[in-house]
Scaffold this motif. Structure first.
Motif, mmCIF file in Angstrom:
data_model
loop_
_atom_site.group_PDB
_atom_site.id
_atom_site.type_symbol
_atom_site.label_atom_id
_atom_site.label_comp_id
_atom_site.label_asym_id
_atom_site.label_seq_id
_atom_site.Cartn_x
_atom_site.Cartn_y
_atom_site.Cartn_z
ATOM 1 N N VAL A 24 0.854 -1.186 0.000
ATOM 2 C CA VAL A 24 0.000 0.000 0.000
ATOM 3 C C VAL A 24 0.890 1.235 0.000
ATOM 4 N N VAL A 25 0.649 2.155 -0.914
ATOM 5 C CA VAL A 25 1.414 3.397 -0.982
ATOM 6 C C VAL A 25 0.473 4.569 -0.722
ATOM 7 N N ALA A 26 0.797 5.357 0.289
ATOM 8 C CA ALA A 26 -0.031 6.511 0.667
ATOM 9 C C ALA A 26 0.717 7.804 0.386
ATOM 10 N N GLY A 27 -0.006 8.786 -0.144
ATOM 11 C CA GLY A 27 0.569 10.091 -0.413
ATOM 12 C C GLY A 27 -0.062 11.176 0.431
ATOM 13 N N ARG A 28 0.706 12.227 0.708
ATOM 14 C CA ARG A 28 0.307 13.391 1.513
ATOM 15 C C ARG A 28 0.190 13.089 2.996
ATOM 16 N N PHE A 29 -0.533 12.023 3.366
ATOM 17 C CA PHE A 29 -0.688 11.664 4.773
ATOM 18 C C PHE A 29 -0.382 10.187 4.966
ATOM 19 N N PRO A 30 0.335 9.825 6.046
ATOM 20 C CA PRO A 30 0.635 8.413 6.316
ATOM 21 C C PRO A 30 -0.489 7.766 7.119
ATOM 22 N N PHE A 31 -0.454 6.442 7.192
ATOM 23 C CA PHE A 31 -1.335 5.713 8.095
ATOM 24 C C PHE A 31 -0.744 5.846 9.501
#
Length: 222
Positions: A171-178
């Motif tokens: 899973v790749v998240a942008g702007r905000f992390p998990f």
């Protein structure tokens, strides 16, 4: 899609009814343009979505897209972009060899815009954009997921991802992390920073955390 600017987005719709698009064209290049598009055109598509789950449309920058593709380098298989906006992540992923590449977006205007960009790039038969609720998307066979969503949405989404994705998924998240997950890799700085998460590692961490909170059983022998 790399190289697409806010002015290009607006010019693509110059032959449509003026309305808020006209206002957006006049104010293009400033934050007012994005706000005008959100209030007048894009926000209505979210009227049935709870307020805390609404995510204003903000296109990914070329740097953000490049950073996402860097973290996905060497991987293959299906890629799903949840909350795909104008679809540029999906196009970039297809060009990097992912197949199939699918974008899920609830707002009908953004779905149409995504399909227009795909058509303009000659890839409209190679990629897919669907107007579907991301909470109802089946992720059980997906190996790669990208998200550019608000923290309030990510907090709820991580439960779905952890429950459905296979162990070898990334899973790749942008702007905000998990917030509750530990990234296995990061790329970029500031607003262009993106995070990659291994589902196998998240499940192992969850099991370790649960074991750490189990009270020890003391056996008393009389």
């Amino acid at each position: 899609m790399e190289g697409v600017t806010e002015d290009e987005v607006l010019s693509d719709f110059k032959d449509r009814r003026l309305g808020v698009w006209g206002i957006a064209q006049i104010t293009a290049g400033s934050g007012l343009a994005v706000y005008a598009m959100w209030v007048g055109i894009l926000q209505p598509g979210f009227r049935r979505v709870p307020l805390k789950l609404q995510v204003p449309y903000l296109p990914a920058s070329k740097t953000q897209v490049r950073n996402v593709m860097t973290l996905l380098r060497g991987r293959q298989g299906t890629l799903m972009d949840l909350g795909s906006g104008d679809g540029r992540i999906v196009l970039a992923a297809h060009r990097q060899g992912f197949s199939p590449t699918i974008g899920y977006e609830l707002n009908p205007w953004l779905v149409r815009l995504s399909r227009f960009y795909a058509w303009r790039a000659g890839l409209h038969e190679e990629v897919s954009y669907r107007r579907e609720d991301l909470w109802k998307v089946d992720l059980t066979k997906c190996k790669n997921v990208t998200v550019f969503l608000a923290p309030s949405v990510l907090t709820l989404l991580q439960e779905k991802l952890q429950a459905e994705l296979p162990d070898d998924a990334l899973v790749v998240a942008g702007r905000f992390p998990f917030i509750n997950w530990t990234a296995c890799q990061e790329e970029g700085q500031g607003v262009d920073r993106v995070w990659a998460y291994s589902m196998q590692a998240q499940r192992q961490n969850a099991c370790t955390t649960q074991e750490a909170h189990i009270d020890p059983v003391i056996e008393v022998v009389l």
